[in-house]
Design an enzyme around this catalytic site. Structure first.
Site, PDB file in Angstrom:
ATOM      1  N   ASN A   1       9.578   3.341  28.275  1.00 21.43           N
ATOM      2  CA  ASN A   1      10.338   2.617  29.224  1.00 21.43           C
ATOM      3  C   ASN A   1      10.290   1.048  28.990  1.00 21.43           C
ATOM      4  OD1 ASN A   1      10.782   1.499  32.113  1.00 21.43           O
ATOM      5  ND2 ASN A   1       8.705   0.891  32.424  1.00 21.43           N
TER       6      ASN A   1
ATOM      7  N   HIS B   1      10.066  -2.883  30.258  1.00 26.05           N
ATOM      8  CA  HIS B   1       9.435  -3.534  31.460  1.00 26.05           C
ATOM      9  C   HIS B   1       9.556  -4.985  31.271  1.00 26.05           C
ATOM     10  CE1 HIS B   1       7.133  -4.001  34.911  1.00 26.05           C
ATOM     11  NE2 HIS B   1       6.067  -5.089  34.501  1.00 26.05           N
TER      12      HIS B   1
ATOM     13  N   GLU C   1      14.174  -8.064  25.734  1.00 23.33           N
ATOM     14  CA  GLU C   1      14.278  -6.478  25.998  1.00 23.33           C
ATOM     15  C   GLU C   1      15.319  -5.772  25.232  1.00 23.33           C
ATOM     16  OE1 GLU C   1      14.477  -5.597  30.285  1.00 23.33           O
ATOM     17  OE2 GLU C   1      13.616  -7.438  30.820  1.00 23.33           O
TER      18      GLU C   1
END
Ligand code: GRF
Length: 207
Positions: free
Chosen positions: A108, A110, A175
């Site tokens: 994931n 975040h 990201e």
């Protein structure tokens, strides 16, 4: 070895785009076998279609409970030959059943330096708290919310008076870079999980 990836999305899909671009340019040895969305309107789906990647929509509201929804996701992902699952802005909590089905192969991204600011609105939480440094994290998914073993992080300074929009934008760039970089290391077999310590914590080992 080419990484066979399934990407779970709910919205914009800019992280998905970073993965698709890296696959296309050859800088990441991965194949996105399926983009799965719980929202038919997710812009991410159009990004996948433009890249010629198969898509599927499973609307969670059409299932009696999380178990049934996750069961269907497992089937669809397996049928597509997915080995690794990437959560890229997927706004649903996963059941233990799903986490176990792709055990140690779910990651994931975040938008905070975990374990600070887990959950939703992480960037806003960071601004409200007044932190001077924040960042983003890519981690393995375990049974908690944003609690799994951290693979890597990027940190950025927060400018005094910075707007939420500005911070979100700067974090997104980090990201994208971080997520592709982690997937690259996974595809090279460089990322493994250690066994749990006595306290039950697991750490990532790099080779
Ligand atoms: C990102 O900020 C990601 O960290 C969070 O949800 C957002 C998704 O953005 N989990 P996008 O859909 O990839 O553009």
């Amino acid at each position: 070895m080419t990484l066979r990836v399934g990407v779970l999305v709910s919205g914009r899909g800019s992280n998905l785009q970073a993965i698709l671009d890296a696959c296309q340019s050859g800088s990441l040895d991965a194949e996105v076998r399926l983009v799965l969305s719980n929202r038919a309107q997710a812009a991410a789906l159009e990004r996948a279609r433009s890249a010629g990647v198969p898509t599927q929509v499973l609307d969670h509201r059409e299932y009696p409970d999380r178990e049934a929804f996750d069961g269907e996701m497992i089937q669809v992902l397996r049928a597509a030959g997915v080995e690794w699952v990437v959560l890229a802005g997927f706004m649903r909590l996963l059941t233990p059943r799903f986490v176990e089905a792709f055990s140690d192969r779910i990651i994931n991204v975040h938008p905070s330096l975990l374990p600070a600011f887990p959950g939703v609105r992480a960037q806003a939480q960071a601004l409200e708290y007044g932190v001077r440094v924040t960042g983003c994290t890519v981690h393995f998914v375990d049974h908690g919310t944003d609690t799994g073993p951290i693979i890597d992080q990027r940190a950025i300074s927060v400018s005094p008076g910075e707007s939420l929009e500005s911070l979100e934008g700067r974090l997104l760039q980090q990201e994208h870079d971080l997520l592709v970089d982690v997937l690259r290391r996974i595809s090279r077999g460089e990322v493994t999980l250690e066994a749990a310590t006595e306290e039950g914590r697991r750490k990532v080992r790099f080779s």
